[in-house]
Design an enzyme around this catalytic site. Structure first.
Site, short mmCIF file in Angstrom:
data_model
loop_
_atom_site.label_atom_id
_atom_site.label_comp_id
_atom_site.label_asym_id
_atom_site.label_seq_id
_atom_site.Cartn_x
_atom_site.Cartn_y
_atom_site.Cartn_z
N ASP A 73 -39.32 25.47 12.04
CA ASP A 73 -39.43 26.15 10.75
C ASP A 73 -40.91 26.28 10.36
OD1 ASP A 73 -36.50 25.95 10.37
OD2 ASP A 73 -36.95 23.82 10.30
N HIS B 154 -33.50 21.07 7.52
CA HIS B 154 -33.57 22.14 8.52
C HIS B 154 -32.28 22.95 8.40
CE1 HIS B 154 -33.80 24.45 12.15
NE2 HIS B 154 -32.66 23.94 12.55
P1 NAX Z 1 -26.51 24.42 24.21
O1 NAX Z 1 -25.10 24.55 23.79
O2 NAX Z 1 -27.10 25.41 25.15
O3 NAX Z 1 -26.74 22.99 24.85
C1 NAX Z 1 -26.25 21.83 24.29
C2 NAX Z 1 -25.94 20.88 25.43
O4 NAX Z 1 -25.61 19.63 24.86
C3 NAX Z 1 -24.77 21.33 26.30
O5 NAX Z 1 -25.15 21.35 27.65
C4 NAX Z 1 -23.70 20.28 26.00
O6 NAX Z 1 -22.91 20.00 27.14
C5 NAX Z 1 -24.54 19.09 25.61
N1 NAX Z 1 -23.87 18.11 24.76
C6 NAX Z 1 -23.01 18.32 23.75
N2 NAX Z 1 -22.59 17.16 23.23
C7 NAX Z 1 -23.22 16.20 23.92
C8 NAX Z 1 -23.19 14.78 23.87
N3 NAX Z 1 -22.42 14.13 22.99
N4 NAX Z 1 -23.97 14.10 24.73
C9 NAX Z 1 -24.73 14.73 25.63
N5 NAX Z 1 -24.79 16.07 25.74
C10 NAX Z 1 -24.04 16.79 24.89
O7 NAX Z 1 -27.35 24.34 22.85
P2 NAX Z 1 -28.91 24.51 22.63
O8 NAX Z 1 -29.21 25.93 22.39
O9 NAX Z 1 -29.65 23.79 23.70
O10 NAX Z 1 -29.09 23.79 21.21
C11 NAX Z 1 -28.89 22.39 21.07
C12 NAX Z 1 -28.89 22.00 19.59
O11 NAX Z 1 -30.11 22.32 18.97
C13 NAX Z 1 -27.81 22.69 18.76
O12 NAX Z 1 -27.20 21.71 17.93
C14 NAX Z 1 -28.60 23.64 17.87
O13 NAX Z 1 -27.95 23.88 16.65
C15 NAX Z 1 -29.87 22.86 17.69
N6 NAX Z 1 -31.06 23.61 17.26
C16 NAX Z 1 -31.89 23.00 16.39
C17 NAX Z 1 -33.07 23.56 15.95
C18 NAX Z 1 -34.00 22.85 15.03
O14 NAX Z 1 -34.97 23.48 14.59
N7 NAX Z 1 -33.80 21.58 14.65
C19 NAX Z 1 -33.42 24.93 16.38
C20 NAX Z 1 -32.79 25.35 17.63
C21 NAX Z 1 -31.36 24.90 17.82
O15 NAX Z 1 -30.52 25.87 17.23
#
Ligand code: NAX
Length: 328
Positions: free
Chosen positions: A161, A190
């Protein structure tokens, strides 16, 4: 020679993980002299683990001189064993028809388990950056479930952000470099209630606020920053990954290696002062970092509009906290 440090990344086979891991292994997060051992956690799911194996192969194929080992696992205690840093990226995305409250509940449960596992397995000095949404509340839950690790070691990523806001200001005022923008803050959660605050910002010492009109600030700048994640999803069909990974690198790098007096935004546990944000909420604040510690920048002022914005983001964080209080 410098001993390697251990860096855990959860959700390592996801989009952000894919953009993040090569940069950590290349030394961009902890510096060019710091060898690393990566600890990669994924869900115990054949597809996720196969994808993770592919990521490990690619990391090998990069032949990074600083990469001294990779642990790839679905066993959370192995993933967090003796780690110095933990980037908690993995979370359950919001699926079709899911309410924000459902996402909150599912992810809250994940971060409770991860907080406990960090408490059991990680170094007591572990520095944690939560990226998975809702990042602030997830970080608060993890901290609450890790009583042997200082709560101040749990932070959430506001840096994307912050960097989005920097870029919008630089574009608007034609700064020759984004790095010329200083003293910008993104306060609060966020989420769409975050308050990107340029009222103290300067470019090469000159006030930003005095060179833009209030109409642009309220009706273009703030909503553009708040809604940027949605705009990226609309354009790409998937959520921000390269910029999110970049922000995670910057967050941890600055925390560990310092900001040289520059202000950055970090989600950190509020101790109630100096801005009167209720103790216990995990809130985006302006900080500077030195010697591996962050410190809140005091004395910034909010105008009436800013006060209203801060109240709204506090209210949302309090509601998120109330919704997960059984996990704290
Ligand atoms: P993806 O869905 O591409 O990847 C997430 C990965 O986490 C998957 O491979 C899944 O198998 C794995 N996973 C899920 N639960 C798990 C667990 N309990 N233990 C281990 N692995 C697990 O998502 P991605 O685009 O990489 O985003 C990840 C997270 O970042 C999401 O929650 C998203 O909302 C968040 N974000 C946060 C941002 C921020 O500024 N704080 C911005 C970017 C992003 O949107």
């Amino acid at each position: 020679s410098v001993q390697p440090v251990r860096v855990a990344v959860t959700g390592a086979a996801g989009q952000i993980g894919y953009a993040l891991l090569p940069r950590i292994a290349a030394g961009e997060m902890l510096g060019p002299n710091q060898p690393v051992i990566l600890h990669l956690l994924e869900r115990d799911d054949p597809k996720a683990l196969a994808a993770l194996e592919g990521v490990v192969m690619e990391l090998q194929d990069c032949a990074f001189p600083l990469l001294r080992g990779v642990v790839a696992t679905s066993d959370i205690n192995k993933a967090f064993d003796s780690v110095d840093y933990a980037l908690l990226v993995g979370a359950k995305p919001r699926g079709p028809g899911m309410e924000r409250a459902d996402v909150l509940k599912d992810n809250a449960a994940i971060f409770k388990v991860q907080g406990r596992a960090l408490n059991e397995s990680a170094k007591k000095s572990v520095k944690v950056c939560v990226v998975g949404n809702p990042a602030n509340t997830n970080a608060m839950i993890a901290a609450a479930n890790a009583p042997n690790i200082p709560a101040t070691n749990f932070t959430s990523m506001m840096r994307l952000d912050h960097d989005r806001a920097m870029a919008q200001i630089a574009l608007k005022l034609g700064a020759s470099s984004v790095a010329d923008v200083e003293k910008l803050v993104v306060w609060g959660n966020h989420s769409a209630t975050q308050y990107p605050d340029l009222s103290n910002a300067v470019i090469k010492g000159k006030s930003v606020a005095k060179n833009v009109d209030q109409e642009w600030v309220r009706n273009t700048f703030i909503p553009t920053v708040q809604q940027r994640g949605a705009a990226i999803i609309k354009a790409r069909g998937v959520s921000s990954a390269a910029s999110a990974a970049n922000a995670a690198i910057a967050h941890v790098r600055d925390w560990v290696l310092g900001t040289n007096g520059r202000i950055v935004s970090m989600g950190i546990p509020s101790d109630g002062n100096p801005y009167g944000v209720k103790e216990g909420l995990l809130f985006g604040f302006p900080v500077t970092c030195q010697n591996g510690q962050y410190k809140i920048v005091e004395g910034l002022q909010w105008d009436e509009f800013g006060k209203g914005a801060i109240e709204r983001t506090i209210k949302e964080l309090q509601e998120e906290k109330d919704a997960v209080k059984h996990l704290l």
